[in-house]
Design a protein around this motif. Structure first.
Motif, short mmCIF file in Angstrom:
data_model
loop_
_atom_site.label_atom_id
_atom_site.label_comp_id
_atom_site.label_asym_id
_atom_site.label_seq_id
_atom_site.Cartn_x
_atom_site.Cartn_y
_atom_site.Cartn_z
N MET A 48 58.91 46.28 80.30
CA MET A 48 58.28 47.18 81.27
C MET A 48 57.52 48.30 80.55
N ASN A 49 58.15 48.92 79.56
CA ASN A 49 57.51 50.02 78.83
C ASN A 49 56.27 49.55 78.08
N ALA A 50 56.37 48.42 77.39
CA ALA A 50 55.23 47.90 76.63
C ALA A 50 54.10 47.50 77.57
N ALA A 51 54.45 46.83 78.68
CA ALA A 51 53.43 46.41 79.65
C ALA A 51 52.76 47.63 80.28
N HIS A 52 53.55 48.67 80.56
CA HIS A 52 53.00 49.89 81.16
C HIS A 52 51.98 50.54 80.23
N SER A 53 52.32 50.72 78.96
CA SER A 53 51.39 51.38 78.05
C SER A 53 50.16 50.52 77.78
N PHE A 54 50.36 49.19 77.71
CA PHE A 54 49.24 48.27 77.48
C PHE A 54 48.31 48.29 78.70
N LYS A 55 48.90 48.35 79.89
CA LYS A 55 48.12 48.43 81.13
C LYS A 55 47.24 49.68 81.12
N GLY A 56 47.84 50.80 80.76
CA GLY A 56 47.10 52.07 80.76
C GLY A 56 45.94 52.06 79.79
N SER A 57 46.19 51.62 78.56
CA SER A 57 45.10 51.63 77.58
C SER A 57 44.02 50.61 77.95
N SER A 58 44.43 49.46 78.46
CA SER A 58 43.45 48.44 78.87
C SER A 58 42.57 48.96 80.00
N SER A 59 43.21 49.62 80.95
CA SER A 59 42.48 50.19 82.08
C SER A 59 41.49 51.26 81.60
N ASN A 60 41.95 52.15 80.73
CA ASN A 60 41.11 53.22 80.19
C ASN A 60 39.92 52.67 79.41
N MET A 61 40.10 51.49 78.80
CA MET A 61 39.04 50.89 77.98
C MET A 61 38.20 49.87 78.76
N GLY A 62 38.46 49.74 80.05
CA GLY A 62 37.64 48.86 80.88
C GLY A 62 37.99 47.38 80.78
N ALA A 63 39.17 47.06 80.25
CA ALA A 63 39.60 45.66 80.16
C ALA A 63 40.30 45.30 81.48
N ILE A 64 39.50 44.96 82.46
CA ILE A 64 39.96 44.80 83.84
C ILE A 64 41.08 43.77 83.99
N ARG A 65 40.81 42.55 83.59
CA ARG A 65 41.78 41.46 83.75
C ARG A 65 43.03 41.70 82.92
N LEU A 66 42.86 42.23 81.72
CA LEU A 66 44.01 42.52 80.86
C LEU A 66 44.92 43.56 81.53
N ALA A 67 44.32 44.58 82.13
CA ALA A 67 45.10 45.60 82.83
C ALA A 67 45.84 44.99 84.03
N GLU A 68 45.17 44.09 84.75
CA GLU A 68 45.81 43.43 85.90
C GLU A 68 47.02 42.60 85.46
N LEU A 69 46.86 41.84 84.39
CA LEU A 69 47.96 41.01 83.90
C LEU A 69 49.13 41.87 83.42
N CYS A 70 48.81 42.97 82.73
CA CYS A 70 49.87 43.88 82.26
C CYS A 70 50.58 44.54 83.44
N HIS A 71 49.82 44.85 84.50
CA HIS A 71 50.42 45.42 85.71
C HIS A 71 51.41 44.42 86.33
N GLU A 72 50.98 43.17 86.40
CA GLU A 72 51.86 42.14 86.95
C GLU A 72 53.14 42.01 86.12
N LEU A 73 53.00 42.03 84.81
CA LEU A 73 54.17 41.95 83.92
C LEU A 73 55.08 43.17 84.11
N GLU A 74 54.47 44.33 84.21
CA GLU A 74 55.25 45.56 84.41
C GLU A 74 56.05 45.47 85.70
N GLN A 75 55.42 45.02 86.78
CA GLN A 75 56.11 44.90 88.07
C GLN A 75 57.25 43.90 88.00
N ARG A 76 57.01 42.77 87.37
CA ARG A 76 58.07 41.75 87.26
C ARG A 76 59.23 42.26 86.42
#
Length: 120
Positions: A48-76
């Motif tokens: 959850m922690n790794a997915a959360h931080s990866f989601k944030g940086s991906s989102s900030n850098m415009g990596a749309i799909r990567l952020a979505e996948l990390c969000h899904e992993l974080e939620q699961r």
């Protein structure tokens, strides 16, 4: 483009100016580390922690799909629903394999543009 939000990259380049290529390098290096942590995570909290931080940086850098996948992993991971999680981590890996060369090309383009500006 489902992979990169060019508007986000353009805004970052405007703000970061000459430091923009360094920002791209940092994102790629951090992403490698976050992927390594995701692959080795031993429990839902680490995931959850790794997915959360990866989601944030991906989102900030415009990596749309990567952020979505990390969000899904974080939620699961938050719900401790870890069945089939390897497949999702594989998808995150695959998406990073797609965006990495896009960021590397962006870095080269930026460095070339900076070089051209310096000549004039």
């Amino acid at each position: 483009d489902t992979h990169l939000d060019r508007d986000v990259l353009n805004a970052l380049q405007e703000v970061m100016e000459d430091e923009y290529p360094t920002l791209l390098d940092t994102f790629l290096a951090d992403s490698e580390e976050r992927l390594r942590i995701l692959r080795k995570a031993e429990d839902a909290a680490q995931l959850m922690n790794a997915a959360h931080s990866f989601k944030g940086s991906s989102s900030n850098m415009g990596a749309i799909r990567l952020a979505e996948l990390c969000h899904e992993l974080e939620q699961r991971a938050k719900q401790k629903n870890l069945s089939g999680i390897e497949k999702l981590i594989g998808e995150i890996d695959g998406e990073f394999a797609i965006v990495r060369p896009l960021y590397e090309a962006e870095r080269q383009r930026s460095l070339s543009a900076n070089e051209t500006v310096r000549r004039f």
